[in-house]
Design a protein around this motif. Structure first.
Motif, PDB file in Angstrom:
ATOM      1  N   GLY A 188       0.817  -1.213   0.000  1.00 28.14           N
ATOM      2  CA  GLY A 188       0.000   0.000   0.000  1.00 28.14           C
ATOM      3  C   GLY A 188       0.847   1.258   0.000  1.00 28.14           C
ATOM      4  N   LEU A 220       2.447   1.740  -3.429  1.00 30.44           N
ATOM      5  CA  LEU A 220       1.488   2.237  -4.423  1.00 30.44           C
ATOM      6  C   LEU A 220       1.150   3.706  -4.198  1.00 30.44           C
ATOM      7  N   LEU A 270      -4.625 -11.504  -2.896  1.00 30.99           N
ATOM      8  CA  LEU A 270      -4.136 -10.310  -3.602  1.00 30.99           C
ATOM      9  C   LEU A 270      -2.639 -10.104  -3.384  1.00 30.99           C
ATOM     10  N   ALA A 272      -5.410   5.970  -9.534  1.00 35.74           N
ATOM     11  CA  ALA A 272      -5.769   4.577  -9.245  1.00 35.74           C
ATOM     12  C   ALA A 272      -4.759   3.937  -8.298  1.00 35.74           C
ATOM     13  N   SER A 273      -3.485   4.240  -8.508  1.00 33.83           N
ATOM     14  CA  SER A 273      -2.436   3.698  -7.647  1.00 33.83           C
ATOM     15  C   SER A 273      -2.587   4.195  -6.212  1.00 33.83           C
ATOM     16  N   LEU A 298      -5.747   2.457  -4.681  1.00 35.95           N
ATOM     17  CA  LEU A 298      -5.459   1.059  -4.388  1.00 35.95           C
ATOM     18  C   LEU A 298      -4.475   0.947  -3.219  1.00 35.95           C
ATOM     19  N   LEU A 330      -6.270   1.455  -0.007  1.00 33.21           N
ATOM     20  CA  LEU A 330      -7.028   0.259   0.362  1.00 33.21           C
ATOM     21  C   LEU A 330      -6.128  -0.832   0.939  1.00 33.21           C
ATOM     22  N   PHE A 331      -5.002  -1.087   0.300  1.00 37.18           N
ATOM     23  CA  PHE A 331      -4.059  -2.081   0.808  1.00 37.18           C
ATOM     24  C   PHE A 331      -3.537  -1.674   2.180  1.00 37.18           C
TER      25      PHE A 331
END
Length: 133
Positions: A16, A19, A75, A114-115, A118, A121-122
């Protein structure tokens, strides 16, 4: 989120953060991403130098975390396999990845956002998750 392993949670946090940082770099300096692509297309040695650590990171992730029991562990494991495949392609046949990279430059802002999303979220899943084993 419940997962099988504390390792899954810590790796999710690390992935996370990675990203998020990559996304911020895309928003803050899209010209650097273009320069990197230019350099990769111009310098085959740089492609090899990049492929080796990407391959190693993927292999290391697979060796320490090949867990397929819950969504987060799946994932995290998939990211390891994707990194391994990307590193192998960069070492063996880089042209398709370089072509994809050149195409993706049209959408730097979208990829960066988007990165970041994401990554958040991670990171959140890793930070707030609970290991059941």
């Amino acid at each position: 989120m419940d997962t099988i392993s504390v390792l899954t949670l810590r790796l999710a946090e690390a992935i996370g953060l990675y990203l998020i940082v990559i996304g911020i770099s895309g928003l803050a300096g899209p010209q650097r991403w273009r320069a990197v692509m230019d350099d990769l297309e111009r310098l085959p040695g740089l492609v090899m130098a990049l492929g080796f650590p990407v391959f190693l990171v993927g292999a290391a992730l697979i060796l320490i975390h090949s867990i397929w029991r819950d969504p987060l562990s799946i994932l995290v494991s998939l990211i390891g396999y994707v990194a391994l495949a990307e590193g192998a392609l960069l070492l063996a046949v880089p042209a398709p990845l370089l072509k994809l990279g050149r195409w993706s430059l049209r959408y730097i802002r979208g990829w960066a956002i988007a990165s970041i999303l994401l990554g958040l979220l991670f990171f959140y899943a890793g930070l707030t998750g609970r290991a059941t084993l």
